[in-house]
Design a protein around this motif. Structure first.
Motif, PDB file in Angstrom:
ATOM      1  N   LEU A 223      35.015  33.426  35.616  1.00 10.80           N
ATOM      2  CA  LEU A 223      34.391  33.575  36.771  1.00 10.80           C
ATOM      3  C   LEU A 223      34.909  34.664  37.569  1.00 10.80           C
ATOM      4  CD1 LEU A 223      33.852  29.646  37.459  1.00 10.80           C
ATOM      5  CD2 LEU A 223      32.057  31.389  36.615  1.00 10.80           C
ATOM      6  N   TYR A 224      36.226  34.803  37.668  1.00  8.98           N
ATOM      7  CA  TYR A 224      36.757  35.888  38.455  1.00  8.98           C
ATOM      8  C   TYR A 224      36.749  37.139  38.075  1.00  8.98           C
ATOM      9  CZ  TYR A 224      39.928  38.985  40.853  1.00  8.98           C
ATOM     10  OH  TYR A 224      40.398  40.117  41.643  1.00  8.98           O
ATOM     11  N   PHE A 225      36.971  37.491  36.564  1.00 13.18           N
ATOM     12  CA  PHE A 225      36.896  38.827  36.052  1.00 13.18           C
ATOM     13  C   PHE A 225      35.410  39.363  35.553  1.00 13.18           C
ATOM     14  CE2 PHE A 225      41.483  37.655  35.144  1.00 13.18           C
ATOM     15  CZ  PHE A 225      41.905  38.713  36.019  1.00 13.18           C
ATOM     16  N   ALA A 226      34.574  38.325  35.552  1.00 14.33           N
ATOM     17  CA  ALA A 226      33.198  38.673  35.102  1.00 14.33           C
ATOM     18  C   ALA A 226      32.652  39.613  36.337  1.00 14.33           C
ATOM     19  CB  ALA A 226      32.345  37.416  34.881  1.00 14.33           C
ATOM     20  N   PRO A 227      32.731  39.244  37.448  1.00 11.05           N
ATOM     21  CA  PRO A 227      32.356  40.295  38.479  1.00 11.05           C
ATOM     22  C   PRO A 227      32.913  41.596  38.545  1.00 11.05           C
ATOM     23  CG  PRO A 227      32.058  38.134  39.458  1.00 11.05           C
ATOM     24  CD  PRO A 227      32.849  38.134  38.265  1.00 11.05           C
TER      25      PRO A 227
ATOM     26  N   PRO B 277      26.331  38.842  41.518  1.00 15.41           N
ATOM     27  CA  PRO B 277      24.677  38.407  41.606  1.00 15.41           C
ATOM     28  C   PRO B 277      24.499  37.448  42.746  1.00 15.41           C
ATOM     29  CG  PRO B 277      25.633  37.868  39.237  1.00 15.41           C
ATOM     30  CD  PRO B 277      26.704  38.283  40.229  1.00 15.41           C
ATOM     31  N   PRO B 278      23.188  37.682  43.136  1.00 10.13           N
ATOM     32  CA  PRO B 278      22.825  36.663  44.261  1.00 10.13           C
ATOM     33  C   PRO B 278      23.219  35.233  44.006  1.00 10.13           C
ATOM     34  CG  PRO B 278      21.040  38.290  43.771  1.00 10.13           C
ATOM     35  CD  PRO B 278      22.087  38.298  42.944  1.00 10.13           C
ATOM     36  N   GLY B 279      23.673  34.475  44.952  1.00 13.67           N
ATOM     37  CA  GLY B 279      23.805  33.096  44.758  1.00 13.67           C
ATOM     38  C   GLY B 279      24.912  32.608  43.658  1.00 13.67           C
ATOM     39  N   GLN B 280      25.649  33.853  43.317  1.00  5.35           N
ATOM     40  CA  GLN B 280      26.850  33.619  42.504  1.00  5.35           C
ATOM     41  C   GLN B 280      27.982  32.551  42.989  1.00  5.35           C
ATOM     42  OE1 GLN B 280      26.905  34.414  39.247  1.00  5.35           O
ATOM     43  NE2 GLN B 280      29.051  34.567  38.330  1.00  5.35           N
ATOM     44  N   SER B 281      28.229  32.510  44.557  1.00  6.03           N
ATOM     45  CA  SER B 281      29.336  31.761  44.796  1.00  6.03           C
ATOM     46  C   SER B 281      28.674  30.309  44.952  1.00  6.03           C
ATOM     47  CB  SER B 281      29.306  32.378  46.145  1.00  6.03           C
ATOM     48  OG  SER B 281      28.511  32.252  47.151  1.00  6.03           O
ATOM     49  N   TRP B 282      27.445  29.838  45.030  1.00  2.00           N
ATOM     50  CA  TRP B 282      26.896  28.649  45.173  1.00  2.00           C
ATOM     51  C   TRP B 282      26.909  28.043  43.777  1.00  2.00           C
ATOM     52  CZ3 TRP B 282      26.102  26.180  49.567  1.00  2.00           C
ATOM     53  CH2 TRP B 282      25.633  27.021  50.602  1.00  2.00           C
ATOM     54  N   GLY B 283      26.593  29.004  42.842  1.00  2.00           N
ATOM     55  CA  GLY B 283      26.960  28.612  41.596  1.00  2.00           C
ATOM     56  C   GLY B 283      28.143  28.032  40.948  1.00  2.00           C
ATOM     57  N   ASN B 284      29.070  28.846  41.567  1.00  2.00           N
ATOM     58  CA  ASN B 284      30.692  28.444  41.070  1.00  2.00           C
ATOM     59  C   ASN B 284      30.884  27.237  41.833  1.00  2.00           C
ATOM     60  OD1 ASN B 284      30.636  31.124  39.831  1.00  2.00           O
ATOM     61  ND2 ASN B 284      32.092  31.864  41.123  1.00  2.00           N
ATOM     62  N   GLY B 285      30.555  27.053  43.218  1.00  2.00           N
ATOM     63  CA  GLY B 285      30.868  25.887  43.830  1.00  2.00           C
ATOM     64  C   GLY B 285      30.178  24.850  43.086  1.00  2.00           C
TER      65      GLY B 285
ATOM     66  N   LEU C 232      26.831  31.908  34.218  1.00  2.00           N
ATOM     67  CA  LEU C 232      27.220  32.353  35.498  1.00  2.00           C
ATOM     68  C   LEU C 232      28.159  33.809  35.089  1.00  2.00           C
ATOM     69  CD1 LEU C 232      28.634  29.287  37.430  1.00  2.00           C
ATOM     70  CD2 LEU C 232      26.555  30.640  37.845  1.00  2.00           C
ATOM     71  N   MET C 233      28.796  33.617  33.745  1.00  2.00           N
ATOM     72  CA  MET C 233      29.366  34.861  33.466  1.00  2.00           C
ATOM     73  C   MET C 233      28.492  35.719  32.833  1.00  2.00           C
ATOM     74  SD  MET C 233      32.931  34.097  32.716  1.00  2.00           S
ATOM     75  CE  MET C 233      33.313  34.962  30.937  1.00  2.00           C
ATOM     76  N   TYR C 234      27.347  35.650  32.435  1.00  2.00           N
ATOM     77  CA  TYR C 234      26.374  36.419  31.948  1.00  2.00           C
ATOM     78  C   TYR C 234      25.655  37.151  32.970  1.00  2.00           C
ATOM     79  CZ  TYR C 234      22.165  38.373  29.768  1.00  2.00           C
ATOM     80  OH  TYR C 234      21.095  39.284  29.356  1.00  2.00           O
ATOM     81  N   ARG C 235      25.435  36.440  34.131  1.00  2.00           N
ATOM     82  CA  ARG C 235      24.647  37.002  35.208  1.00  2.00           C
ATOM     83  C   ARG C 235      25.660  38.044  35.743  1.00  2.00           C
ATOM     84  NH1 ARG C 235      24.112  33.891  39.804  1.00  2.00           N
ATOM     85  NH2 ARG C 235      22.214  35.138  40.503  1.00  2.00           N
ATOM     86  N   ALA C 236      26.781  37.968  35.807  1.00  2.00           N
ATOM     87  CA  ALA C 236      27.687  38.934  36.275  1.00  2.00           C
ATOM     88  C   ALA C 236      28.103  40.119  35.435  1.00  2.00           C
ATOM     89  CB  ALA C 236      29.060  38.323  36.820  1.00  2.00           C
ATOM     90  N   LEU C 237      28.114  39.804  34.270  1.00  2.17           N
ATOM     91  CA  LEU C 237      28.531  40.770  33.056  1.00  2.17           C
ATOM     92  C   LEU C 237      27.026  41.947  32.762  1.00  2.17           C
ATOM     93  CD1 LEU C 237      30.871  39.054  30.645  1.00  2.17           C
ATOM     94  CD2 LEU C 237      31.119  41.181  31.852  1.00  2.17           C
ATOM     95  N   LYS C 238      25.952  41.316  32.995  1.00  5.12           N
ATOM     96  CA  LYS C 238      24.598  41.685  32.663  1.00  5.12           C
ATOM     97  C   LYS C 238      24.551  43.297  32.790  1.00  5.12           C
ATOM     98  CE  LYS C 238      19.791  40.767  32.363  1.00  5.12           C
ATOM     99  NZ  LYS C 238      18.688  39.887  33.130  1.00  5.12           N
ATOM    100  N   PRO C 239      24.814  43.792  34.123  1.00  2.00           N
ATOM    101  CA  PRO C 239      24.605  45.306  34.122  1.00  2.00           C
ATOM    102  C   PRO C 239      25.807  45.991  33.207  1.00  2.00           C
ATOM    103  CG  PRO C 239      24.774  44.433  36.262  1.00  2.00           C
ATOM    104  CD  PRO C 239      25.201  43.127  35.108  1.00  2.00           C
ATOM    105  N   ALA C 240      26.907  45.438  32.928  1.00  2.75           N
ATOM    106  CA  ALA C 240      27.969  46.196  32.222  1.00  2.75           C
ATOM    107  C   ALA C 240      27.411  46.240  30.834  1.00  2.75           C
ATOM    108  CB  ALA C 240      29.233  45.637  32.479  1.00  2.75           C
ATOM    109  N   LEU C 241      26.886  44.941  30.342  1.00  2.00           N
ATOM    110  CA  LEU C 241      26.621  45.012  28.910  1.00  2.00           C
ATOM    111  C   LEU C 241      25.508  45.939  28.701  1.00  2.00           C
ATOM    112  CD1 LEU C 241      26.212  40.906  28.507  1.00  2.00           C
ATOM    113  CD2 LEU C 241      27.946  42.562  27.607  1.00  2.00           C
ATOM    114  N   LYS C 242      24.450  46.068  29.336  1.00  2.74           N
ATOM    115  CA  LYS C 242      23.272  47.044  29.353  1.00  2.74           C
ATOM    116  C   LYS C 242      23.945  48.636  29.242  1.00  2.74           C
ATOM    117  CE  LYS C 242      19.542  44.469  31.336  1.00  2.74           C
ATOM    118  NZ  LYS C 242      18.396  44.453  32.304  1.00  2.74           N
ATOM    119  N   ALA C 243      24.762  48.944  30.250  1.00  2.00           N
ATOM    120  CA  ALA C 243      25.352  50.244  30.294  1.00  2.00           C
ATOM    121  C   ALA C 243      26.134  50.665  29.131  1.00  2.00           C
ATOM    122  CB  ALA C 243      26.122  50.281  31.601  1.00  2.00           C
ATOM    123  N   GLU C 244      26.902  49.395  28.554  1.00  2.00           N
ATOM    124  CA  GLU C 244      27.702  49.819  27.506  1.00  2.00           C
ATOM    125  C   GLU C 244      27.100  50.380  26.048  1.00  2.00           C
ATOM    126  OE1 GLU C 244      31.882  47.613  26.067  1.00  2.00           O
ATOM    127  OE2 GLU C 244      29.883  46.206  25.741  1.00  2.00           O
TER     128      GLU C 244
END
Length: 521
Positions: A109-113, A120-128, A188-200
């Motif tokens: 969860l830390y390294f994904a962003p 992503p919006p609301g990521q902190s609420w999801g983690n909580g 939650l991991m996928y949400r944070a990684l999504k832009p990097a996955l598209k760019a890669e």
């Protein structure tokens, strides 16, 4: 033996020919302290919960060990009436899995962003929400296991209490909820990684590999659902070892390897191409032998003879990747030297992981894995030798390394005391060595001798278990237990201090925002 020697030669050849002598790069500038994003701040609370579970696990280990010399109490206190041996041992094992897995999940969860450069919006609420759900599962499963052992749940124990299978003791309801939590974690991991996955672009790049390794975590833990309380024991054992061996020893280790390789490439310590190549090679080595090597747990559970043969050969081949650990230790030391003092502490725990991988998983694992040895050593104290040195030595140290990599980036220098972390490192590792040398190894080998000479029934009999030698080995491990516990307590205090300091710092909205200047000591 011929296959083993040939495999070592082949893998050494591949490893050395693929190695880039300049893959470890010099980093001339010390990294700056980062400001945590909202979700990363919440993630640090996972580490706090993990450390609390770590302390309770140590306490349960002390209680469980003491039952070997005082079966009905704890230094005169009639604890057996309220916390039976079966319950304290279950808690000791389950808490080990819980706190180690919590550190690994929190690291993701830390390294994904961080890797995806996206909050992503609301990521902190999801983690909580995930932290709250996991807390409910942990507390509920521990209470349920205790109630099941006490007989309070009757025929409902399998669902709400104790399944009766080691390392997968938690009731089926809690198991389902835990899998649901892991699936939510993956989202939650996928949400944070999504832009990097598209760019890669490439489906085989580091970002995608990081996601693939994360997918295997809930997927292979779910293999524990393939049996019920009415399933024949041999079949249930088969699926249980998918969880214990493949989930923990296989795919979680791959996930950790990808995470650390990715981080080192991001920091400039490793070339990105070298990090990707090392990740693929490590995955092939561990899973190539480890998947079939799972069969070494099934020698005597009603399986055909060819399973014994395959398990024995593949189990021997598991030593092959461990022979390469020495090279990884050297590489880790070189990384530590280039880290400008910034990542020295987490890299020390990574080096400790390599050491215990060789000793705990390699030497002590291979000691009990051949069929002829396991025939005599099954179910006696030779197994805890391997369990303590591998489960904590390897996976516990790896969990601590991942936690410290994350915390080090966002902890201001005035709150991170490297000397105290170093004391914790040496206390934990020296304590574990003392525990092994003075307690577990003497008791395990004594029982093994009795098993070979008289049979397993005698090695497990009251005459041996209650012998003066076995009692002395319990008392002799106390100094090691104390040193280990002091090191662990120091780790907990340092982590709590870091978490408090992190929450006192400002928050940055996105992980790719400009870095802050370093804070003075």
């Amino acid at each position: 033996m011929i296959v083993l020697i040939a495999a070592i030669a082949v893998f050494l050849f591949i490893y050395l020919t693929q190695e880039d002598p300049e893959e470890v790069q010099v980093v001339t500038e010390r990294p700056s302290i980062r400001l945590a994003t909202p979700s990363q701040k919440v993630t640090t609370l996972f580490f706090g919960v993990a450390m609390a579970l770590f302390l309770v696990q140590i306490l349960m280990g002390m209680v469980t060990a003491h039952y070997a010399v005082e079966g009905d109490g704890f230094y005169g206190v009639p604890l057996q009436q309220y916390l039976p041996y079966a319950a304290s041992r279950t808690w000791h094992l389950q808490l080990a899995v819980f706190w180690i897995a919590t550190c690994w999940l929190a690291a993701g969860l830390y390294f994904a962003p961080r890797f995806g450069k996206n909050e992503p919006p609301g990521q902190s609420w999801g983690n909580g929400a995930l932290l709250g759900a996991l807390t409910v599962v942990v507390v509920g499963s521990l209470i349920g296991a205790w109630a099941g052992v006490q007989g309070f749940l009757g025929d409902k124990s399998f669902w709400f209490g104790h399944q009766g299978y080691e390392y997968v003791e938690l009731g089926r309801l809690w198991q389902l909820l835990l899998i649901g939590g892991m699936v939510f974690w993956l989202w939650l991991m996928y949400r944070a990684l999504k832009p990097a996955l598209k760019a890669e672009g490439s489906k085989t790049g580091l970002n995608h590999f990081f996601l693939y390794s994360a997918i295997t975590i809930p997927l292979f833990y779910a293999s524990g659902l393939m049996y019920t309380n009415h399933t024949p024991l041999s079949i249930a054992e088969y699926w249980r070892w998918w969880v214990v061996h493949l989930w923990v020893e296989g795919f979680f280790e791959v996930f950790a390897t990808v995470t650390i390789a990715y981080l080192c490439s991001e920091l400039g310590f490793l070339k990105r191409s070298s990090a990707l190549r090392a990740t693929y090679l490590t995955t092939i080595l561990y899973l190539g032998s480890g998947v079939i090597g799972t069969l070494h747990h099934l020698y005597f559970s009603g399986t055909p003879v060819f399973i014994t043969a395959m398990g024995a050969v593949a189990s021997a081949l598991e030593v092959v990747p461990l022979t390469l650990i020495g090279f990884e230790v050297v590489k880790s030391i070189r990384l530590s030297q280039e880290a400008q003092g910034f990542y020295r502490v987490p890299l020390k725990f990574l080096i400790g992981t390599c050491f215990w991988n060789l000793v705990g998983a390699g030497v002590f694992g291979f000691l009990i894995n051949p069929p002829i040895v396991l025939y005599y050593s099954q179910g006696i104290n030779t197994t805890p030798i391997h369990a303590h040195s591998a489960l904590f030595g390897v996976y516990g140290s790896l969990a601590l390394a991942l936690m410290l990599f994350a915390l080090r980036e966002i902890t201001p220098d005035h709150a991170g005391n490297e000397k105290l972390f170093n004391l914790s490192f040496w206390g934990i590792n020296i304590g574990l060595v003392m525990m092994m040398v003075f307690g577990l190894i003497p008791s395990g080998f004594y029982q093994l001798v009795q098993s070979v000479n008289h049979g397993t029934w005698y090695a497990r009999s009251a005459e041996v278990i209650n012998s003066s030698w076995m009692h002395w080995t319990v008392w002799l491990r106390i100094p090691g237990d104390i040193v280990f516990s002091l090191g662990a307590l120091l780790m907990v205090l340092c982590v709590l201090r870091s978490i408090i300091a992190i929450f006192q710092q400002p928050t940055q909205p996105q992980p790719d925002a400009p870095l802050t200047a370093d804070y003075p000591m």
